[in-house]
Design a protein around this motif. Structure first.
Motif, PDB file in Angstrom:
ATOM      1  N   VAL A  60       0.988  -1.257   0.051  1.00 52.93           N
ATOM      2  CA  VAL A  60      -0.012   0.073   0.182  1.00 52.93           C
ATOM      3  C   VAL A  60       0.924   1.186  -0.067  1.00 52.93           C
ATOM      4  CG1 VAL A  60      -1.648   1.256   1.373  1.00 52.93           C
ATOM      5  CG2 VAL A  60      -2.098  -1.098   1.150  1.00 52.93           C
ATOM      6  N   ILE A  61       1.924   1.122   0.786  1.00 54.52           N
ATOM      7  CA  ILE A  61       2.859   2.407   0.915  1.00 54.52           C
ATOM      8  C   ILE A  61       3.544   2.555  -0.447  1.00 54.52           C
ATOM      9  CG2 ILE A  61       4.878   3.047   2.087  1.00 54.52           C
ATOM     10  CD1 ILE A  61       3.861   1.980   4.660  1.00 54.52           C
ATOM     11  N   LYS A  62       3.947   1.456  -0.901  1.00 53.80           N
ATOM     12  CA  LYS A  62       4.755   1.640  -2.238  1.00 53.80           C
ATOM     13  C   LYS A  62       3.762   2.115  -3.479  1.00 53.80           C
ATOM     14  CE  LYS A  62       8.044  -1.911  -1.078  1.00 53.80           C
ATOM     15  NZ  LYS A  62       8.301  -3.476  -1.458  1.00 53.80           N
ATOM     16  N   VAL A  85      14.527   4.032   5.573  1.00 57.80           N
ATOM     17  CA  VAL A  85      13.383   4.080   4.724  1.00 57.80           C
ATOM     18  C   VAL A  85      13.697   2.650   3.640  1.00 57.80           C
ATOM     19  CG1 VAL A  85      12.741   5.008   2.571  1.00 57.80           C
ATOM     20  CG2 VAL A  85      13.275   6.457   4.447  1.00 57.80           C
ATOM     21  N   SER A  86      15.045   2.552   3.379  1.00 53.81           N
ATOM     22  CA  SER A  86      15.202   0.998   2.388  1.00 53.81           C
ATOM     23  C   SER A  86      15.035  -0.212   3.378  1.00 53.81           C
ATOM     24  CB  SER A  86      16.791   1.216   2.224  1.00 53.81           C
ATOM     25  OG  SER A  86      17.054   0.210   1.646  1.00 53.81           O
ATOM     26  N   SER A  87      15.426  -0.079   4.816  1.00 56.83           N
ATOM     27  CA  SER A  87      15.206  -1.607   5.249  1.00 56.83           C
ATOM     28  C   SER A  87      13.434  -1.592   5.547  1.00 56.83           C
ATOM     29  CB  SER A  87      15.277  -1.312   6.850  1.00 56.83           C
ATOM     30  OG  SER A  87      16.819  -1.077   6.763  1.00 56.83           O
ATOM     31  N   ILE A  88      12.601  -0.583   5.992  1.00 60.86           N
ATOM     32  CA  ILE A  88      11.242  -0.648   5.885  1.00 60.86           C
ATOM     33  C   ILE A  88      10.590  -1.113   4.580  1.00 60.86           C
ATOM     34  CG2 ILE A  88       9.234   0.612   6.175  1.00 60.86           C
ATOM     35  CD1 ILE A  88      10.414   0.108   8.926  1.00 60.86           C
ATOM     36  N   LEU A  89      10.976  -0.437   3.579  1.00 57.76           N
ATOM     37  CA  LEU A  89      10.315  -0.769   2.068  1.00 57.76           C
ATOM     38  C   LEU A  89      10.549  -2.087   1.698  1.00 57.76           C
ATOM     39  CD1 LEU A  89      10.137   2.899   0.535  1.00 57.76           C
ATOM     40  CD2 LEU A  89       8.493   1.747   1.739  1.00 57.76           C
ATOM     41  N   SER A  90      12.043  -2.860   2.080  1.00 57.56           N
ATOM     42  CA  SER A  90      12.296  -3.838   1.685  1.00 57.56           C
ATOM     43  C   SER A  90      11.748  -4.948   2.493  1.00 57.56           C
ATOM     44  CB  SER A  90      13.812  -4.002   1.539  1.00 57.56           C
ATOM     45  OG  SER A  90      14.419  -3.809   2.726  1.00 57.56           O
TER      46      SER A  90
END
Length: 117
Positions: A60-62, A85-90
C-alpha cells in the motif's frame, strides 16, 4: 418468517431480500425489529463465510508513493534516515508505531491497515 442463524447461501440470499424489502421500516415497528435482527444474522453469516484478503501495508505504501511520484529519498522525512526507509520498504525492518502514525497521516490511510497481522 421466523429467523434463525443463517447457515446456507440460500438462507443468506433470502435474508438479504427480506432486509431490502423492509429497509425503510418505521422506527419501533415490528418490521424495524425484524430488520435489526436480519442485519445481525447477515453480518454473522458473512463474517463466518467471507474471508477478506490480507493487505500488505508495504505494498500500500509503495503504491501510494508511486501515485504521488515519490522516491525513497522523499520518505526520509516521514520514516527516518535513508537506511530506515530502505529497510522498511524492503521488509527487513518492522514499522514502529511512530512510523505507522506518520505514514497514516502522510498518506491519509485508515489506521486499521496498520493493525492487521
Amino acid at each position: 418468517m421466523t429467523w434463525k442463524v443463517i447457515k446456507t447461501e440460500k438462507e443468506h440470499r433470502q435474508a438479504i431480500k427480506r432486509a431490502m424489502e423492509i429497509f425503510h421500516a418505521q422506527p419501533g415497528s415490528p418490521e424495524d425489529d425484524e430488520l435489526g435482527l436480519l442485519l445481525v444474522l447477515i453480518k454473522d453469516y458473512e463474517d463466518r463465510t467471507i474471508k477478506m484478503p490480507q493487505i500488505d501495508i508495504l505494498e500500500v505504501i509503495k503504491e501510494k508513493m508511486q501515485e504521488r511520484g515519490l522516491r525513497n529519498k522523499d520518505m526520509e522525512e516521514v520514516i527516518g534516515s535513508k537506511g530506515h526507509v530502505s529497510s522498511i520498504l524492503s521488509g527487513r525492518r518492522e514499522l514502529t508505531l511512530k512510523m505507522a502514525q506518520r505514514l497514516r497521516d502522510f498518506f491519509n490511510l485508515p489506521s486499521e491497515l496498520f493493525l492487521r497481522t
